[in-house]
Design a protein around this motif. Structure first.
Motif, PDB file in Angstrom:
ATOM      1  N   UNK A 121       3.712   9.265  -6.638  1.00 54.02           N
ATOM      2  CA  UNK A 121       4.207  10.617  -6.389  1.00 54.02           C
ATOM      3  C   UNK A 121       4.393  11.046  -4.952  1.00 54.02           C
ATOM      4  N   UNK A 122       4.054  10.215  -3.989  1.00 50.48           N
ATOM      5  CA  UNK A 122       4.294  10.597  -2.593  1.00 50.48           C
ATOM      6  C   UNK A 122       5.800  10.651  -2.343  1.00 50.48           C
ATOM      7  N   UNK A 123       6.260  11.721  -1.728  1.00 51.65           N
ATOM      8  CA  UNK A 123       7.696  11.897  -1.502  1.00 51.65           C
ATOM      9  C   UNK A 123       8.055  12.004  -0.017  1.00 51.65           C
ATOM     10  N   UNK A 124       7.034  12.144   0.829  1.00 51.50           N
ATOM     11  CA  UNK A 124       7.247  12.278   2.268  1.00 51.50           C
ATOM     12  C   UNK A 124       6.377  11.269   3.000  1.00 51.50           C
ATOM     13  N   UNK A 125       6.958  10.546   3.943  1.00 49.77           N
ATOM     14  CA  UNK A 125       6.241   9.544   4.722  1.00 49.77           C
ATOM     15  C   UNK A 125       6.277   9.920   6.195  1.00 49.77           C
ATOM     16  N   UNK A 126       5.108  10.196   6.743  1.00 53.00           N
ATOM     17  CA  UNK A 126       4.967  10.436   8.185  1.00 53.00           C
ATOM     18  C   UNK A 126       4.491   9.119   8.792  1.00 53.00           C
ATOM     19  N   UNK A 127       5.223   8.608   9.782  1.00 53.24           N
ATOM     20  CA  UNK A 127       4.962   7.234  10.212  1.00 53.24           C
ATOM     21  C   UNK A 127       4.857   7.077  11.722  1.00 53.24           C
ATOM     22  N   UNK A 128       3.977   6.161  12.125  1.00 51.51           N
ATOM     23  CA  UNK A 128       3.896   5.630  13.483  1.00 51.51           C
ATOM     24  C   UNK A 128       3.805   4.116  13.330  1.00 51.51           C
ATOM     25  N   UNK A 129       4.815   3.395  13.798  1.00 49.41           N
ATOM     26  CA  UNK A 129       4.795   1.943  13.638  1.00 49.41           C
ATOM     27  C   UNK A 129       5.652   1.277  14.699  1.00 49.41           C
ATOM     28  N   UNK A 167       3.995   5.717  -3.097  1.00 45.69           N
ATOM     29  CA  UNK A 167       5.297   6.215  -3.540  1.00 45.69           C
ATOM     30  C   UNK A 167       5.379   6.194  -5.058  1.00 45.69           C
ATOM     31  N   UNK A 168       4.813   5.159  -5.663  1.00 39.59           N
ATOM     32  CA  UNK A 168       4.816   5.059  -7.123  1.00 39.59           C
ATOM     33  C   UNK A 168       3.987   6.156  -7.782  1.00 39.59           C
ATOM     34  N   UNK A 197       0.834  -1.202   0.000  1.00 39.91           N
ATOM     35  CA  UNK A 197       0.000   0.000   0.000  1.00 39.91           C
ATOM     36  C   UNK A 197       0.871   1.254   0.000  1.00 39.91           C
ATOM     37  N   UNK A 198       1.917   1.260   0.824  1.00 44.43           N
ATOM     38  CA  UNK A 198       2.832   2.400   0.867  1.00 44.43           C
ATOM     39  C   UNK A 198       3.534   2.566  -0.482  1.00 44.43           C
ATOM     40  N   UNK A 199       3.990   1.457  -1.056  1.00 38.50           N
ATOM     41  CA  UNK A 199       4.682   1.522  -2.340  1.00 38.50           C
ATOM     42  C   UNK A 199       3.772   2.053  -3.440  1.00 38.50           C
ATOM     43  N   UNK A 251      13.144   0.676  -1.635  1.00 35.07           N
ATOM     44  CA  UNK A 251      12.409   1.701  -2.389  1.00 35.07           C
ATOM     45  C   UNK A 251      12.605   3.085  -1.779  1.00 35.07           C
ATOM     46  N   UNK A 252      12.614   3.161  -0.458  1.00 37.65           N
ATOM     47  CA  UNK A 252      12.831   4.447   0.216  1.00 37.65           C
ATOM     48  C   UNK A 252      14.214   5.000  -0.121  1.00 37.65           C
TER      49      UNK A 252
END
Length: 276
Positions: free
Chosen positions: A62-70, A59-60, A54-56, A84-85
């Protein structure tokens, strides 16, 4: 009774040897939250092959910034995202917490990265955990899976060598946070009945008796080899010393007492060890 804050993350501390590397979260598919606003993607939840894909997908597109809680998750999915990152030079922002596979495979490889104020970055080892008892197993299927783990560990080593991060960081974090005892549980299933053993000899005897009767059986092994409530939260100087680059903002507690207070915002039983 211990009070637990709502939405507090918990590590998945079981490694199923039959699926030693690429594991699905316990209890089926984990709940994730994904929000997208133009090039900014916000993700909360466990890392799995489903959530990684889902994240990829974002990113594919056009998302260029990932804000994450994991709190971490599947190592196979983690290294897929890591590659990929790295290739896409994704900007990673830790909003509240990023532990285990998230710290190893999402934060470290990011071209640019930062912690928001009050966020915790937590390490507790890598894929080279102390599983000697499993490695010495006489059960053929376990031996095959251990060999598969060795191949995956080699991929892990090659990836971090490529990005210039010293994996000694993972070894140190494991030594700081490892549990007092590594627990092994053998679960045998036959005729719809589940049998649990704490020794390989008992599990082997179980399989042997069923084989003698011509009855099919399945066996899995869980290894509790990492701490479920303790992480190492290094300071930025330590990360840079181990080859981590691109850190923009990294708020860090002034002392261990402040670190302890910060840990309690995650969970009452949670512990974070810092560089003090």
């Amino acid at each position: 009774m211990m009070r637990r804050r709502q939405n507090a993350p918990k590590f998945s501390v079981k490694t199923i040897v039959l699926l030693l590397i690429c594991i699905a979260g316990r209890g089926g598919a984990a709940t994730i939250e994904i929000e997208r606003e133009r090039g900014i993607l916000r993700f909360s939840g466990k890392i799995s092959m489903d959530s990684a894909n889902a994240i990829l997908g974002h990113l594919n597109s056009g998302a260029h910034t990932l804000i994450i809680n994991s709190s971490g998750g599947d190592a196979c999915a983690g290294i897929l995202l890591a590659r990929e990152i790295t290739a896409r030079k994704t900007f990673v922002i830790v909003e509240k917490f990023c532990f285990s596979s998230c710290a190893n495979y999402i934060f470290l490889p990011a071209y640019k990265k930062m912690l928001m104020r009050g966020a915790v970055l937590g390490f507790h080892g890598g894929v080279d955990g102390d599983h000697d008892k499993a490695r010495n197993s006489t059960i053929p299927i376990v031996q095959r899976e251990i060999e598969r783990q060795r191949r995956y560990a080699q991929q892990d080593k090659e990836f971090f060598a490529q990005i210039g991060v010293n994996r000694e960081l993972f070894k140190i974090s494991y030594e700081i946070t490892k549990p007092a005892e590594i627990k092994y549980t053998y679960t045998g299933t036959a005729n719809g009945q589940v049998n649990v053993f704490t020794s390989e000899s008992a599990a082997t005897e179980f399989l042997g008796s069923l084989a003698a009767q011509g009855k099919p059986a399945a066996l899995s092994i869980s290894i509790e080899a990492i701490s479920s409530d303790k992480v190492y939260f290094p300071n930025s100087d330590t990360l840079r010393r181990y080859g981590v680059h691109g850190i923009l903002t990294y708020p860090y507690p002034a002392n261990q007492n402040e670190m302890d207070k910060l840990a309690k915002t995650i969970d009452d039983a949670f512990e974070a060890v810092g560089d003090f």
